[in-house]
Structure formats: C-alpha cells, structure tokens
Design a protein around this motif. Structure first.
Motif, PDB file in Angstrom:
ATOM      1  N   SER A  52      43.533  57.105  48.784  1.00  0.00           N
ATOM      2  CA  SER A  52      44.855  57.431  49.562  1.00  0.00           C
ATOM      3  C   SER A  52      45.128  58.849  49.584  1.00  0.00           C
ATOM      4  CB  SER A  52      45.936  56.822  49.154  1.00  0.00           C
ATOM      5  OG  SER A  52      46.518  57.159  47.879  1.00  0.00           O
ATOM      6  N   ARG A  69      48.000  60.368  48.929  1.00  0.00           N
ATOM      7  CA  ARG A  69      48.680  60.567  47.912  1.00  0.00           C
ATOM      8  C   ARG A  69      47.648  60.754  46.715  1.00  0.00           C
ATOM      9  NH1 ARG A  69      53.733  57.425  47.625  1.00  0.00           N
ATOM     10  NH2 ARG A  69      54.343  59.176  48.872  1.00  0.00           N
ATOM     11  N   GLN A  70      46.799  59.787  46.461  1.00  0.00           N
ATOM     12  CA  GLN A  70      45.807  59.935  45.441  1.00  0.00           C
ATOM     13  C   GLN A  70      44.835  61.245  45.360  1.00  0.00           C
ATOM     14  OE1 GLN A  70      43.961  56.137  46.291  1.00  0.00           O
ATOM     15  NE2 GLN A  70      44.541  55.241  44.371  1.00  0.00           N
ATOM     16  N   SER A  97      45.807  64.133  46.941  1.00  0.00           N
ATOM     17  CA  SER A  97      46.598  65.151  46.362  1.00  0.00           C
ATOM     18  C   SER A  97      46.791  65.362  45.085  1.00  0.00           C
ATOM     19  CB  SER A  97      47.994  65.064  47.425  1.00  0.00           C
ATOM     20  OG  SER A  97      48.730  64.230  46.506  1.00  0.00           O
ATOM     21  N   LYS A  98      46.864  64.122  44.294  1.00  0.00           N
ATOM     22  CA  LYS A  98      47.060  64.218  42.715  1.00  0.00           C
ATOM     23  C   LYS A  98      45.610  64.735  42.252  1.00  0.00           C
ATOM     24  CE  LYS A  98      50.589  60.813  42.249  1.00  0.00           C
ATOM     25  NZ  LYS A  98      51.033  59.576  41.723  1.00  0.00           N
ATOM     26  N   ASN A 129      51.057  66.823  48.538  1.00  0.00           N
ATOM     27  CA  ASN A 129      50.902  65.737  49.525  1.00  0.00           C
ATOM     28  C   ASN A 129      51.099  66.257  50.862  1.00  0.00           C
ATOM     29  OD1 ASN A 129      50.132  62.998  50.218  1.00  0.00           O
ATOM     30  ND2 ASN A 129      52.333  62.539  50.345  1.00  0.00           N
ATOM     31  N   SER A 151      48.248  66.718  53.933  1.00  0.00           N
ATOM     32  CA  SER A 151      48.462  65.957  55.272  1.00  0.00           C
ATOM     33  C   SER A 151      48.458  67.003  56.231  1.00  0.00           C
ATOM     34  CB  SER A 151      49.757  65.509  55.131  1.00  0.00           C
ATOM     35  OG  SER A 151      50.263  64.785  56.559  1.00  0.00           O
TER      36      SER A 151
END
Length: 130
Positions: free
Chosen positions: A25, A27-28, A30-31, A37, A41
C-alpha cells in the motif's frame, strides 16, 4: 518545463506500478522508504519530481535497484542492449530482480559469443595474410 512534468509523471506511474506489483500500500511504502505519505502520493501522481536520494529510499522500500528508478527519472541513461534488453526492461510482469538476472545472462552470452567469434576470426585472418 513540460519535459520535467512528463518525467515526474512517468516516474510516479512507474513507482505506482512497482508498488502495486509488490502488493504494497501507499502507506506501507511511505513507512518502508521513510517518506511521508502525502509526499509519496504527490510523486505517484506526478505533482512532485523526487530527488535521487528520495528515489534511492523508495527503491529500497520497493526492493528494486535504485538504478531502475534513476533511469525512469531521467537521471541515468537507459543501458544499451538493443531490442532484447528493451523488451526485458519493458516487461511489466517481471520483477526488477528477474529483469536484471535475465539481462546479466543475456549479456554474458553475448560476451562469450563475441570472444568465440574473435578467436575464430583471428587465425583465419593470420593464415590469409601469410
């Protein structure tokens, strides 16, 4: 200015494709990449053009070579290899690792054949000149 926008859009689309292929994802990623995030994007949507350092972090998060992202971003020139190399690099169903292995094998065969051709041609040339 349009060329920069095209490159940003292209690299963003490429990152999105790689992320989707890896089933990660936004979010994943970005971590994993250590990038916010919203910023990631914006990169994927082509709003921002990431620096080489950010591309390296994203590559690490995607577990692909930073070189692949640098080529897509226009930081590095596309390696030579002709139509076979181009076809391998363009295949969206292969991972970056699989592409690199195929390219390495292909190039090793080409080098091996070039050496064999040189060794075969040299004695013939020498005999003809004698």
């Amino acid at each position: 200015m349009d060329k920069v926008a095209d490159i940003a859009s292209d690299i963003g689309e490429y990152i999105r494709q790689q992320r989707n292929s890896a089933k990660i994802s936004l979010r994943q990623l970005s971590k994993l990449a250590g990038v916010s995030n919203p910023y990631l994007s914006q990169i994927e949507r082509g709003v921002r053009k990431p620096s080489a350092e950010i591309l390296q972090q994203i590559a690490k998060g995607l577990r692909i070579s930073a070189e692949a992202l640098y080529v897509q971003a226009g930081i590095l020139d596309l390696p030579m290899g002709g139509p076979v190399g181009d076809a391998i690099r363009a295949d969206t169903e292969l991972t970056e690792r699989q592409k690199q292995v195929l390219l390495d094998v292909y190039e090793s065969f080409r080098r091996e054949n070039a050496v064999a051709t040189t060794q075969t041609t040299i004695p013939e040339t020498t005999e003809e000149s004698a």
